[in-house]
Design an enzyme around this catalytic site. Structure first.
Site, PDB file in Angstrom:
ATOM      1  N   ILE A  88       0.826  -1.223   0.000  1.00 10.95           N
ATOM      2  CA  ILE A  88       0.000   0.000   0.000  1.00 10.95           C
ATOM      3  C   ILE A  88       0.856   1.267   0.000  1.00 10.95           C
ATOM      4  O   ILE A  88       0.396   2.317  -0.467  1.00 10.95           O
ATOM      5  CB  ILE A  88      -0.980  -0.018   1.206  1.00 10.95           C
ATOM      6  CG1 ILE A  88      -2.165   0.927   0.966  1.00 10.95           C
ATOM      7  CG2 ILE A  88      -0.274   0.314   2.515  1.00 10.95           C
ATOM      8  CD1 ILE A  88      -3.321   0.724   1.924  1.00 10.95           C
ATOM      9  N   GLY A 137       3.852  -4.686  10.889  1.00  9.51           N
ATOM     10  CA  GLY A 137       2.890  -4.842   9.792  1.00  9.51           C
ATOM     11  C   GLY A 137       2.824  -3.645   8.869  1.00  9.51           C
ATOM     12  O   GLY A 137       3.837  -3.008   8.559  1.00  9.51           O
ATOM     13  N   ASP A 161       1.578  -0.761   9.431  1.00 10.78           N
ATOM     14  CA  ASP A 161       1.938   0.453  10.184  1.00 10.78           C
ATOM     15  C   ASP A 161       3.448   0.697  10.093  1.00 10.78           C
ATOM     16  O   ASP A 161       3.901   1.806   9.761  1.00 10.78           O
ATOM     17  CB  ASP A 161       1.499   0.243  11.645  1.00 10.78           C
ATOM     18  CG  ASP A 161       1.498   1.517  12.470  1.00 10.78           C
ATOM     19  OD1 ASP A 161       1.710   2.597  11.895  1.00 10.78           O
ATOM     20  OD2 ASP A 161       1.271   1.423  13.693  1.00 10.78           O
ATOM     21  N   GLY A 215      -4.039  -8.873  10.523  1.00 16.15           N
ATOM     22  CA  GLY A 215      -2.684  -9.338  10.804  1.00 16.15           C
ATOM     23  C   GLY A 215      -2.532  -9.634  12.282  1.00 16.15           C
ATOM     24  O   GLY A 215      -3.147 -10.549  12.821  1.00 16.15           O
TER      25      GLY A 215
HETATM   26  N1  AR6 Z   1       0.715  -3.110   2.317  1.00 18.47           N
HETATM   27  C1  AR6 Z   1      -0.516  -3.619   2.423  1.00 18.47           C
HETATM   28  N2  AR6 Z   1      -0.865  -4.504   3.377  1.00 18.47           N
HETATM   29  C2  AR6 Z   1       0.084  -4.882   4.264  1.00 18.47           C
HETATM   30  C3  AR6 Z   1       1.410  -4.382   4.226  1.00 18.47           C
HETATM   31  C4  AR6 Z   1       1.717  -3.453   3.196  1.00 18.47           C
HETATM   32  N3  AR6 Z   1       2.940  -2.921   3.060  1.00 18.47           N
HETATM   33  N4  AR6 Z   1       2.100  -4.962   5.246  1.00 18.47           N
HETATM   34  C5  AR6 Z   1       1.257  -5.790   5.894  1.00 18.47           C
HETATM   35  N5  AR6 Z   1       0.044  -5.760   5.297  1.00 18.47           N
HETATM   36  P1  AR6 Z   1      -1.310  -5.645  10.449  1.00 18.47           P
HETATM   37  P2  AR6 Z   1      -3.592  -5.204  12.272  1.00 18.47           P
HETATM   38  C6  AR6 Z   1      -1.206  -6.480   5.634  1.00 18.47           C
HETATM   39  O1  AR6 Z   1      -0.725  -6.630  11.383  1.00 18.47           O
HETATM   40  O2  AR6 Z   1      -3.952  -6.630  12.227  1.00 18.47           O
HETATM   41  C7  AR6 Z   1       0.769  -2.969  14.033  1.00 18.47           C
HETATM   42  O3  AR6 Z   1       1.851  -3.310  14.850  1.00 18.47           O
HETATM   43  C8  AR6 Z   1      -1.095  -7.726   6.483  1.00 18.47           C
HETATM   44  O4  AR6 Z   1      -0.743  -8.834   5.670  1.00 18.47           O
HETATM   45  O5  AR6 Z   1      -0.424  -4.660   9.795  1.00 18.47           O
HETATM   46  O6  AR6 Z   1      -4.687  -4.169  12.104  1.00 18.47           O
HETATM   47  C9  AR6 Z   1      -0.002  -1.762  14.562  1.00 18.47           C
HETATM   48  O7  AR6 Z   1       0.842  -0.825  15.174  1.00 18.47           O
HETATM   49  C10 AR6 Z   1      -2.512  -7.851   7.016  1.00 18.47           C
HETATM   50  O8  AR6 Z   1      -3.357  -8.510   6.084  1.00 18.47           O
HETATM   51  O9  AR6 Z   1      -2.473  -4.766  11.178  1.00 18.47           O
HETATM   52  C11 AR6 Z   1      -0.956  -2.377  15.527  1.00 18.47           C
HETATM   53  O10 AR6 Z   1      -0.351  -2.582  16.786  1.00 18.47           O
HETATM   54  C12 AR6 Z   1      -2.990  -6.409   7.107  1.00 18.47           C
HETATM   55  O11 AR6 Z   1      -2.001  -5.624   6.430  1.00 18.47           O
HETATM   56  C13 AR6 Z   1      -1.278  -3.719  14.910  1.00 18.47           C
HETATM   57  O12 AR6 Z   1      -0.177  -4.035  14.060  1.00 18.47           O
HETATM   58  C14 AR6 Z   1      -3.112  -5.893   8.519  1.00 18.47           C
HETATM   59  O13 AR6 Z   1      -2.108  -6.469   9.349  1.00 18.47           O
HETATM   60  C15 AR6 Z   1      -2.524  -3.663  14.051  1.00 18.47           C
HETATM   61  O14 AR6 Z   1      -2.845  -4.959  13.630  1.00 18.47           O
END
Ligand code: AR6
Length: 177
Positions: free
Chosen positions: A16, A37, A39, A124
């Site tokens: 993204i 992730g 973020d 995630g």
């Molecule tokens: N582009 C698009 N999607 C992505 C990317 C990217 N570059 N990287 C990961 N994903 P998560 P949550 C996907 O864990 O579950 C953080 O530490 C990933 O495969 O990022 O909402 C925050 O600070 C998954 O499908 O977010 C919070 O503490 C999706 O993004 C916590 O994680 C969301 O995974 C939030 O957890």
């Protein structure tokens, strides 16, 4: 590509942070101070100006959204929202996830932003079941589009092949049926 109430809806498999849109949405946590992730990827790609702005904002309740600029990324803004941690499905998770999408779109409209990209919020680290999360995400976005008719293009950017397939099946069913 799908079309709903004149709004284009796209699903993309990828990163993204590379999206050239008015706003990309971040799946943040309540502190808005970064994490892993998506973020972590957004703060890395955007650079330190995003964290500086987040510090001034001072946090965000689950289901709400806040906005910063996008630093070094090709998008203009980052809308930081906080999805729920998934426990058992009976702790208000569905409404909170719905609100995260809906409030992100409301904020986009307030800033006159017409193109927006979402990740699969909460699927995630926060452990929301992917299929249920995609159902909520698409419903919230379609509800907003039906009501507001303002956003021109929505992208769901899925990092993994399985999430991409899930979104494809749901949107085929909802919009090509
Ligand atoms: N582009 C698009 N999607 C992505 C990317 C990217 N570059 N990287 C990961 N994903 P998560 P949550 C996907 O864990 O579950 C953080 O530490 C990933 O495969 O990022 O909402 C925050 O600070 C998954 O499908 O977010 C919070 O503490 C999706 O993004 C916590 O994680 C969301 O995974 C939030 O957890």
């Amino acid at each position: 590509m799908y079309i709903y109430n004149k709004t284009k809806i796209n699903i993309i498999q990828g990163d993204i942070t590379k999206m050239e849109v008015d706003a990309i949405v971040n799946a943040a946590n309540n502190t808005l101070l970064g994490g892993g992730g998506v973020d972590g990827a957004i703060h890395r790609a955007g650079g330190p100006t995003i964290l500086e702005q987040c510090k001034k904002i001072g946090g965000c309740p689950t289901g709400e959204a806040r906005i910063t600029t996008a630093g070094n990324m090709p998008s203009r803004y980052v809308i930081h929202t906080v999805g729920p941690v998934y426990r058992d499905g009976t702790s208000g998770e569905e409404k909170l996830l719905y609100n995260a999408y809906y409030n992100s779109l409301k904020l986009a409209k307030e800033y006159n932003l017409k193109t927006i990209a979402f990740p699969a919020i909460s699927t995630g680290v926060y452990n929301y079941p992917k299929l249920d999360a995609a159902e909520v995400a698409t419903r919230a976005v379609m509800d907003f589009i039906a009501k507001e008719n303002f956003i021109e293009e929505v992208y769901f950017v899925l990092f993994n092949q399985d999430n991409y397939q899930i979104y494809k099946e749901i949107l085929d069913k909802k919009l090509n049926g």
